[in-house]
Scaffold this active site. Structure first.
Site, PDB file in Angstrom:
ATOM      1  N   ASP A  31      55.432  37.728  40.732  1.00 28.54           N
ATOM      2  CA  ASP A  31      54.360  38.724  40.751  1.00 28.54           C
ATOM      3  C   ASP A  31      54.952  40.111  40.998  1.00 28.54           C
ATOM      4  O   ASP A  31      55.845  40.294  41.827  1.00 28.54           O
ATOM      5  CB  ASP A  31      53.344  38.371  41.853  1.00 28.54           C
ATOM      6  CG  ASP A  31      52.016  39.087  41.675  1.00 28.54           C
ATOM      7  OD1 ASP A  31      51.024  38.406  41.378  1.00 28.54           O
ATOM      8  OD2 ASP A  31      51.977  40.330  41.820  1.00 28.54           O
ATOM      9  N   ILE A  32      54.425  41.103  40.302  1.00 31.72           N
ATOM     10  CA  ILE A  32      54.930  42.476  40.418  1.00 31.72           C
ATOM     11  C   ILE A  32      54.570  43.089  41.782  1.00 31.72           C
ATOM     12  O   ILE A  32      55.220  44.048  42.228  1.00 31.72           O
ATOM     13  CB  ILE A  32      54.369  43.327  39.249  1.00 31.72           C
ATOM     14  CG1 ILE A  32      55.278  44.493  38.930  1.00 31.72           C
ATOM     15  CG2 ILE A  32      52.937  43.772  39.511  1.00 31.72           C
ATOM     16  CD1 ILE A  32      54.933  45.191  37.616  1.00 31.72           C
ATOM     17  N   ASN A  87      42.256  32.556  41.448  1.00 29.57           N
ATOM     18  CA  ASN A  87      41.107  33.454  41.545  1.00 29.57           C
ATOM     19  C   ASN A  87      40.292  33.338  40.260  1.00 29.57           C
ATOM     20  O   ASN A  87      40.866  33.301  39.163  1.00 29.57           O
ATOM     21  CB  ASN A  87      41.584  34.890  41.734  1.00 29.57           C
ATOM     22  CG  ASN A  87      42.339  35.076  43.038  1.00 29.57           C
ATOM     23  OD1 ASN A  87      41.998  34.482  44.050  1.00 29.57           O
ATOM     24  ND2 ASN A  87      43.383  35.894  43.018  1.00 29.57           N
ATOM     25  N   GLY A  93      37.989  37.627  42.663  1.00 33.37           N
ATOM     26  CA  GLY A  93      39.136  38.529  42.778  1.00 33.37           C
ATOM     27  C   GLY A  93      40.093  38.472  41.607  1.00 33.37           C
ATOM     28  O   GLY A  93      41.215  38.985  41.681  1.00 33.37           O
ATOM     29  N   GLN A  94      39.661  37.857  40.500  1.00 31.42           N
ATOM     30  CA  GLN A  94      40.544  37.776  39.328  1.00 31.42           C
ATOM     31  C   GLN A  94      40.617  39.127  38.627  1.00 31.42           C
ATOM     32  O   GLN A  94      39.585  39.779  38.420  1.00 31.42           O
ATOM     33  CB  GLN A  94      40.014  36.709  38.357  1.00 31.42           C
ATOM     34  CG  GLN A  94      40.896  36.509  37.139  1.00 31.42           C
ATOM     35  CD  GLN A  94      40.366  35.417  36.214  1.00 31.42           C
ATOM     36  OE1 GLN A  94      39.307  34.839  36.443  1.00 31.42           O
ATOM     37  NE2 GLN A  94      41.109  35.147  35.150  1.00 31.42           N
ATOM     38  N   HIS A 100      45.567  31.617  35.711  1.00 30.91           N
ATOM     39  CA  HIS A 100      46.880  31.579  36.354  1.00 30.91           C
ATOM     40  C   HIS A 100      46.758  31.046  37.764  1.00 30.91           C
ATOM     41  O   HIS A 100      45.731  31.198  38.422  1.00 30.91           O
ATOM     42  CB  HIS A 100      47.542  32.959  36.358  1.00 30.91           C
ATOM     43  CG  HIS A 100      46.672  34.058  36.903  1.00 30.91           C
ATOM     44  ND1 HIS A 100      45.648  34.605  36.165  1.00 30.91           N
ATOM     45  CD2 HIS A 100      46.655  34.686  38.107  1.00 30.91           C
ATOM     46  CE1 HIS A 100      45.049  35.544  36.890  1.00 30.91           C
ATOM     47  NE2 HIS A 100      45.636  35.609  38.083  1.00 30.91           N
ATOM     48  N   HIS A 102      48.563  31.251  41.500  1.00 34.93           N
ATOM     49  CA  HIS A 102      49.502  31.962  42.373  1.00 34.93           C
ATOM     50  C   HIS A 102      50.205  30.913  43.234  1.00 34.93           C
ATOM     51  O   HIS A 102      49.533  30.105  43.896  1.00 34.93           O
ATOM     52  CB  HIS A 102      48.758  32.910  43.317  1.00 34.93           C
ATOM     53  CG  HIS A 102      48.020  34.021  42.653  1.00 34.93           C
ATOM     54  ND1 HIS A 102      48.457  35.327  42.680  1.00 34.93           N
ATOM     55  CD2 HIS A 102      46.857  34.041  41.956  1.00 34.93           C
ATOM     56  CE1 HIS A 102      47.583  36.100  42.043  1.00 34.93           C
ATOM     57  NE2 HIS A 102      46.603  35.339  41.598  1.00 34.93           N
TER      58      HIS A 102
HETATM   59  P1  5GP Z   1      44.572  37.891  39.866  1.00 32.28           P
HETATM   60  O1  5GP Z   1      44.110  39.038  40.719  1.00 32.28           O
HETATM   61  O2  5GP Z   1      44.045  38.006  38.456  1.00 32.28           O
HETATM   62  O3  5GP Z   1      44.349  36.538  40.453  1.00 32.28           O
HETATM   63  O4  5GP Z   1      46.141  38.022  39.810  1.00 32.28           O
HETATM   64  C1  5GP Z   1      46.787  38.911  38.979  1.00 32.28           C
HETATM   65  C2  5GP Z   1      48.170  39.117  39.536  1.00 32.28           C
HETATM   66  O5  5GP Z   1      48.961  39.683  38.524  1.00 32.28           O
HETATM   67  C3  5GP Z   1      48.234  40.073  40.731  1.00 32.28           C
HETATM   68  O6  5GP Z   1      48.783  39.413  41.854  1.00 32.28           O
HETATM   69  C4  5GP Z   1      49.107  41.210  40.233  1.00 32.28           C
HETATM   70  O7  5GP Z   1      49.958  41.718  41.219  1.00 32.28           O
HETATM   71  C5  5GP Z   1      49.880  40.555  39.099  1.00 32.28           C
HETATM   72  N1  5GP Z   1      50.279  41.480  38.040  1.00 32.28           N
HETATM   73  C6  5GP Z   1      49.513  42.450  37.473  1.00 32.28           C
HETATM   74  N2  5GP Z   1      50.205  43.071  36.500  1.00 32.28           N
HETATM   75  C7  5GP Z   1      51.433  42.466  36.456  1.00 32.28           C
HETATM   76  C8  5GP Z   1      52.573  42.674  35.640  1.00 32.28           C
HETATM   77  O8  5GP Z   1      52.617  43.524  34.742  1.00 32.28           O
HETATM   78  N3  5GP Z   1      53.651  41.885  35.889  1.00 32.28           N
HETATM   79  C9  5GP Z   1      53.643  40.915  36.865  1.00 32.28           C
HETATM   80  N4  5GP Z   1      54.752  40.192  37.001  1.00 32.28           N
HETATM   81  N5  5GP Z   1      52.561  40.690  37.640  1.00 32.28           N
HETATM   82  C10 5GP Z   1      51.474  41.457  37.429  1.00 32.28           C
END
Ligand code: 5GP
Length: 114
Positions: A31-32, A87, A93-94, A100, A102
């Protein structure tokens, strides 16, 4: 608000990521914006927007993701425990509209989650 499908761009190598696992059905990358010392995202290559969109046809794929998550956790040194999070949609919180998981570890996790 769900943003663009960034993860499809990572799967298609249109944007870079720190990839730690790949097979014919899924990809895992760091994750970034990590929320734990280890924070890996595990994504199916099939585009499924949210957890609420899975169907019976995805049964085997979902099982595969869990098996890969367990193997990855072991490879990443998380044998003392880890957390898997999915999420779902806005209130879950998605932010990226591509299913995906985590995989978080390397610190104590707390409950209830935020
Ligand atoms: P969500 O909030 O949809 O469950 O998770 C999305 C995740 O993607 C977040 O934890 C966010 O930090 C990660 N993320 C968003 N943009 C990027 C990206 O460009 N590269 C990577 N490696 N992770 C990302």
């Amino acid at each position: 608000m769900l943003a663009d499908n960034l993860f499809l761009k990572i799967i298609e190598r249109k944007i870079p990521a720190n990839i730690c696992y790949e097979d014919d059905r899924c990809l895992a990358f760091h994750d970034i914006n990590p929320q734990a010392p280890t924070h890996v995202l595990l994504v199916p290559k099939k585009v499924i927007p949210t957890h609420a969109d899975v169907t019976d046809a995805d049964r085997e794929l979902l099982g595969h993701l869990h098996l890969v998550a367990a193997k990855l956790a072991n490879q990443l040194g998380l044998s003392d425990g880890y957390r898997l999070v999915v999420n779902c949609r806005d209130r879950g919180g998605q932010t990226v509209p591509h299913l995906h998981m985590h995989l978080l570890g390397g610190r104590d996790m707390h409950w209830p989650p935020g």
